[in-house]
Motif scaffolding. Structure first.
Motif, PDB file in Angstrom:
ATOM      1  N   THR A  10       0.939  -1.196   0.008  1.00 19.13           N
ATOM      2  CA  THR A  10      -0.064  -0.078   0.153  1.00 19.13           C
ATOM      3  C   THR A  10       0.946   1.183  -0.238  1.00 19.13           C
ATOM      4  OG1 THR A  10       0.056   0.086   2.389  1.00 19.13           O
ATOM      5  CG2 THR A  10      -1.739  -1.155   1.402  1.00 19.13           C
ATOM      6  N   GLU A  11       0.282   2.288   0.075  1.00 16.15           N
ATOM      7  CA  GLU A  11       1.117   3.450  -0.060  1.00 16.15           C
ATOM      8  C   GLU A  11       1.999   3.574   1.247  1.00 16.15           C
ATOM      9  OE1 GLU A  11      -0.627   7.401  -0.463  1.00 16.15           O
ATOM     10  OE2 GLU A  11      -2.110   6.652  -1.983  1.00 16.15           O
ATOM     11  N   GLN A  12       1.679   3.196   2.379  1.00 17.63           N
ATOM     12  CA  GLN A  12       2.449   3.207   3.739  1.00 17.63           C
ATOM     13  C   GLN A  12       3.414   2.420   3.380  1.00 17.63           C
ATOM     14  OE1 GLN A  12       1.807   4.774   6.315  1.00 17.63           O
ATOM     15  NE2 GLN A  12       3.613   3.928   7.578  1.00 17.63           N
ATOM     16  N   SER A  33       5.240   1.115   0.737  1.00 18.44           N
ATOM     17  CA  SER A  33       5.959   1.497  -0.654  1.00 18.44           C
ATOM     18  C   SER A  33       6.836   2.493  -0.415  1.00 18.44           C
ATOM     19  CB  SER A  33       5.067   1.629  -1.751  1.00 18.44           C
ATOM     20  OG  SER A  33       4.145   2.412  -1.812  1.00 18.44           O
ATOM     21  N   GLU A  34       6.272   3.620   0.631  1.00 18.71           N
ATOM     22  CA  GLU A  34       7.059   4.799   0.984  1.00 18.71           C
ATOM     23  C   GLU A  34       8.622   4.657   1.140  1.00 18.71           C
ATOM     24  OE1 GLU A  34       5.272   6.769   4.220  1.00 18.71           O
ATOM     25  OE2 GLU A  34       3.309   7.165   3.099  1.00 18.71           O
TER      26      GLU A  34
END
Length: 188
Positions: free
Chosen positions: A181-183, A185-186
């Protein structure tokens, strides 16, 4: 059938993957901690804190709570095991191939059948298929090791060589349903 256990080492801890119980592979039971950032919607587990999503296995798979596993299933019948393990403590830069190698501590007479670099929904992963012996029993394992910005994700399928192909396609769909998720893959 002999007693089976597969072990891995992540961050100094050792996790049992599977063990024989009354003739079938069963994961060691463990209470899975639920948290507010983790929820299942339309058959997909979303864990915002650990930065991933993955579809749950159904139809002939029984969900198990297993030590060290975020999500684990056993096929019925057949006893094959599919699981997702996550480690977020690793701070040293270790290659995916080294992480994949560490995944198989505890398996003797290992023979790597294939090992390739692949992509899981945009994240680099190492896919390994190997055979080995586990406490006097032959096993076959398919695993994918990948990482996000903070965590390492191990998707693992364990079966006897005779039963390995029977549920492999279902495991592959499970793997293809995994994504950061975005979290997660940051700053990858």
């Amino acid at each position: 059938m002999p007693h089976l256990s597969v072990y891995t080492s992540r961050g100094g801890r050792i996790f049992p993957y599977a063990r024989r119980f009354e003739g079938a592979l069963v994961l060691v039971l463990f209470t899975l901690t639920a948290c507010a950032s983790r929820h299942i919607v339309d058959g997909v587990l979303v864990d915002e804190a650990r930065g991933f999503r993955i579809g749950v296995l159904r139809d002939g798979w029984r969900r198990l709570d297993a030590e060290g596993a975020e999500l684990a299933f056993q096929a019925e019948p057949g006893g094959q095991v599919a699981a997702l393990f996550i480690s977020c403590e690793e701070r040293r830069p270790i290659t995916l191939r080294m992480l994949a190698k560490r995944l198989f501590f505890g398996i003797s007479s290992k023979r790597v059948v294939t090992q390739t670099v692949t992509s899981l929904n945009g994240a680099e992963a190492v896919h390994t298929v190997l055979t080995g012996r586990l406490q006097e029993a032959d096993v076959m394992v398919s695993s994918y090791v990948t990482r996000g910005s903070e965590c390492v994700y191990d998707l693992v399928y364990v079966a006897s060589p005779e039963a390995f192909q029977n549920r492999l396609q279902e495991f592959e769909r499970f793997v293809q349903g995994w994504a950061l998720t975005e979290q997660g893959s940051e700053s990858r």
